[in-house]
Design a protein around this motif. Structure first.
Motif, PDB file in Angstrom:
ATOM      1  N   LEU A  95      55.758  57.907  42.508  1.00 43.36           N
ATOM      2  CA  LEU A  95      56.194  56.543  42.808  1.00 43.36           C
ATOM      3  C   LEU A  95      57.616  56.556  43.384  1.00 43.36           C
ATOM      4  O   LEU A  95      57.933  55.800  44.305  1.00 43.36           O
ATOM      5  CB  LEU A  95      56.120  55.685  41.539  1.00 43.36           C
ATOM      6  N   ILE A 145      58.073  48.702  48.595  1.00 42.11           N
ATOM      7  CA  ILE A 145      56.911  48.843  47.708  1.00 42.11           C
ATOM      8  C   ILE A 145      57.256  48.221  46.356  1.00 42.11           C
ATOM      9  O   ILE A 145      58.338  48.468  45.820  1.00 42.11           O
ATOM     10  CB  ILE A 145      56.546  50.331  47.545  1.00 42.11           C
ATOM     11  N   PRO A 146      56.358  47.399  45.798  1.00 38.32           N
ATOM     12  CA  PRO A 146      56.668  46.714  44.539  1.00 38.32           C
ATOM     13  C   PRO A 146      56.566  47.662  43.342  1.00 38.32           C
ATOM     14  O   PRO A 146      55.625  47.603  42.553  1.00 38.32           O
ATOM     15  CB  PRO A 146      55.614  45.611  44.473  1.00 38.32           C
ATOM     16  N   VAL A 196      56.583  46.137  39.506  1.00 31.57           N
ATOM     17  CA  VAL A 196      55.337  45.514  39.060  1.00 31.57           C
ATOM     18  C   VAL A 196      54.212  46.547  38.963  1.00 31.57           C
ATOM     19  O   VAL A 196      53.362  46.488  38.064  1.00 31.57           O
ATOM     20  CB  VAL A 196      54.993  44.284  39.956  1.00 31.57           C
ATOM     21  N   THR A 197      54.237  47.542  39.845  1.00 24.11           N
ATOM     22  CA  THR A 197      53.253  48.629  39.754  1.00 24.11           C
ATOM     23  C   THR A 197      53.425  49.382  38.435  1.00 24.11           C
ATOM     24  O   THR A 197      52.446  49.665  37.729  1.00 24.11           O
ATOM     25  CB  THR A 197      53.414  49.620  40.932  1.00 24.11           C
ATOM     26  N   TRP A 254      50.824  49.602  35.315  1.00 27.77           N
ATOM     27  CA  TRP A 254      50.459  50.956  34.886  1.00 27.77           C
ATOM     28  C   TRP A 254      50.681  51.106  33.372  1.00 27.77           C
ATOM     29  O   TRP A 254      49.796  51.584  32.652  1.00 27.77           O
ATOM     30  CB  TRP A 254      51.308  51.971  35.673  1.00 27.77           C
TER      31      TRP A 254
END
Lengths: 214, 214
Positions: A182, A192-193, A196-197, A201
């Motif tokens: 990431l 890229i968020p 929130v990812t 997760w």
């Protein structure tokens, strides 16, 4: 697979500590910050000590007084990063599944520390091969982190908080792979968020691992 | 976030195709393989066209005939990698949750293709910044892959195979982060049990996402 974590052994610098003036400490901090920025931008192969001295606003002899070689400086750069990471990740040594939230929360700090995130990613990839000067240290740190995450999860499993069918060591490898991957994606595209990812997760990982979800 | 995938646009080379002799094709393949090896080992910044020609066993003018610039050659190296990946990952365009098994299975191929895995990881990290010559291509490819994985998952969700509370786009970002991070860990230490880690990951992801697990 039976590695124990020995964080001191993964540090590049020895234990000898000179008495330093406040000015000396401040100058070292400037140099380490300048090196972090330049390595993140151009790689350590694309950066020399003279450029770092200029970026830091110190003389080359001043830089060499504190860091006689590029390797010594890169180790100091990594020391600083590792200390910060340790403070955040291991504040609660027995966090159990809370380690997922600590990790997801840490992602929100990347934006303030993008140079450090970038520097680390670049140094790892420059030192993938065993002939890389920093390879032993970086590989050792990687294994130490896997060991620590696995130990936190195993201890929670022993307490009955994590399902018995979870292989905590494989899970530790998976968790670290996700975070590092990431990081790279975010360095490639900071839009890229990631926060929130990471949160989604962590929620799903908790549900999948916990004996009593929710 | 509303990107559509346009794989052709992420290719560096144009659509013009000269009629080539078998010998020409074989020589190009040798050059691309040599470049893959050297970039994996020394980075593209640490590799020049003369070294690649020597490694490939061709003359420098022979190399320049096919690839007049380093950028043209690096694009050809990435074309080869992307084509192979596409063939494996997208054989079944509507794999649903089976995409997890395809990805986990693909990990078992890394050992045979370690130079290609290493080359790609190195080029991404060398081109994280927007000023990197290959940045637009690599960032475009990354987004195209996120779009494709998200589309496969969304389509399975529409069929009722994936739970409604799964955000398929965040899940696609998560999946790709895991795979890329695992690649880097494996390049740092090829003894990490990546195949078994990926298999455990796929099993758990399936359980967490499926409407009717098992």
């Amino acid at each position: 697979m039976g590695r124990q974590y020995d964080l001191e052994a993964t540090r590049g610098t020895g234990g000898i500590k000179k008495t330093e003036s406040a000015k000396g400490r401040a100058r070292k901090e400037l140099i380490v910050e300048a090196a972090t920025r330049l390595v993140a931008r151009n790689g350590s192969r694309g950066t020399n000590l003279a450029e770092i001295a200029t970026e830091a606003g110190v003389s080359q002899s001043g830089l060499l007084y504190h860091y006689p070689t590029k390797e010594a400086l890169l180790n100091a750069v990594l020391d600083r990063r590792d200390e910060t990471e340790d403070e955040i990740l291991w504040r609660d040594a027995d966090a159990g599944l809370g380690i997922l939230d600590v990790i997801a929360q840490n992602v929100t700090r990347w934006a303030e520390n993008s140079q450090t995130v970038g520097m680390h990613t670049v140094l790892v990839v420059e030192n993938l091969g065993e002939d890389g000067a920093l390879h032993p240290r970086l590989a050792g740190r990687y294994h130490a982190t896997v060991d620590r995450v696995a130990a936190v999860l195993s201890s929670a499993q022993d307490r009955g908080e994590i399902r018995d069918d979870v292989d905590t060591r494989l899970k530790a490898v998976e968790i670290i792979a996700f975070v590092n991957g990431l990081e790279t994606a975010w360095l490639l595209d900071p839009e890229i968020p990631v926060a929130v990812t990471a949160k989604a997760w962590a929620t799903q990982q908790r549900l999948a691992m916990a004996t009593s979800p929710g």
